[in-house]
Enzyme design. Sequence first.
Site, mmCIF file in Angstrom:
data_model
loop_
_atom_site.group_PDB
_atom_site.id
_atom_site.type_symbol
_atom_site.label_atom_id
_atom_site.label_comp_id
_atom_site.label_asym_id
_atom_site.label_seq_id
_atom_site.Cartn_x
_atom_site.Cartn_y
_atom_site.Cartn_z
ATOM 1 N N SER A 124 0.904 -1.209 -0.130
ATOM 2 C CA SER A 124 -0.217 -0.113 -0.134
ATOM 3 C C SER A 124 0.784 1.160 -0.132
ATOM 4 C CB SER A 124 -0.911 -0.043 1.284
ATOM 5 O OG SER A 124 -1.505 1.142 1.348
ATOM 6 N N TYR A 149 -1.670 -1.440 11.069
ATOM 7 C CA TYR A 149 -2.170 -1.993 9.664
ATOM 8 C C TYR A 149 -0.771 -1.590 8.870
ATOM 9 C CZ TYR A 149 -3.629 -1.425 4.914
ATOM 10 O OH TYR A 149 -3.580 -1.369 3.740
ATOM 11 N N LYS A 153 2.241 -3.793 6.662
ATOM 12 C CA LYS A 153 2.685 -3.922 5.117
ATOM 13 C C LYS A 153 4.064 -3.454 5.033
ATOM 14 C CE LYS A 153 -1.388 -4.538 3.312
ATOM 15 N NZ LYS A 153 -1.591 -5.951 2.848
#
Length: 338
Positions: A124, A149, A153
């Site tokens: 992302s 979160y 990544k």
Amino acid sequence: MNILVTGGMGFIGSHTVVELHNSGYTPIIVDNLSNSDKTVLNGLEKITGQLFKFYEVDCNDNRAMESVFKENPIDGAIHFAASKAVGESVEKPLFYYQNNVGSLLVLMELMEKYHAPRLIFSSSCTVYGEPDFLPVTELSEKKPAESPYGNTKQICEEIIEDATRASKRIRAIALRYFNPIGAHPSSLIGELPLGVPSNLVPFITQSAIGLRGPLAIHGSDYNTPDGTCIRDYIHVVDLAKAHVASLQYLSGNAQCDFDIFNIGTGQGNSVLEVVETFKKVNECSLNYAIGPRRPGDVEKVFGDVAKSRRLLGWQTELSLEDSLRDAWNWQLSLSRKS
Ligand code: UD1
């Protein structure tokens, strides 16, 4: 080629299954249905005329995952399966690390064991945080993650880089997605958010159809032309095609062990531009109110996609208008079903 698609029932996963099929690959779907619905299979079948193999399996379940590998010769995997709600990750960090990092470890160990040499990973643009320079390139600095979160990544990219350096058994590409929106033009698959959507476009479509109240625009005092945040919104079908291009790139470039690509349009649009475009292309009204800033939001981010264009031979073909029309048609088709 059999391609394992973890999270293949989800928003990006399901559109990628279609594009894999269109390009002659055989997708095998693994999904625990934690944020998706079995009816997606019907949409996939209607679009492609094909019933895909589907395993209702959690990617963290080593044993169940191993039986998928035992039953099917796997040539590569696209790993979508992950949790992606920023706020939830702040509340349940351990769950996020387990679910997002743990599942990657399970998958890569099995890929090594069963000689599945190609991996495409869903990363992302969140790894860039609030960028110092725009557009961000793949060489732009990674900023400390704003949430567990975002951190998953970054950690997953690092795990993949280390693992592909240590062993030639897996070669991999991480795709840094910007903001995927829209739906398949057939309106047979699209985004199915559970509960109140936290992402902009599903909230807009649900609000416009009367399922939600007015859209709250999270801040209008940013340092942007109209004061609202800027993002790079990409049609999910264009994004899905980037996965096919990445698989082809790995197959055609044996010297590539690991690489990273930005997957966006290269253009930024503000929240208000999205709202106005939505109203215009769909000829419908939308109530909104300016609210306070949302904690953790970056002011503006959009990607430089020259590397993807040059090496993957991929670029977006669909516009913001296309995305917002397809998102609205998908919402209309959902309301006809219910
Ligand atoms: C978010 C995540 C990102 C993640 C992506 C997954 C954050 C900070 N980022 O991206 O890491 O990869 O979702 O889908 O959460 N907005 C409103 N009103 C709304 C909803 C959104 O004004 O009701 C605004 C937001 O403030 C933002 C823009 O719309 O400026 C886009 O928001 P969203 O769709 O949630 O995506 P991101 O925040 O960019």
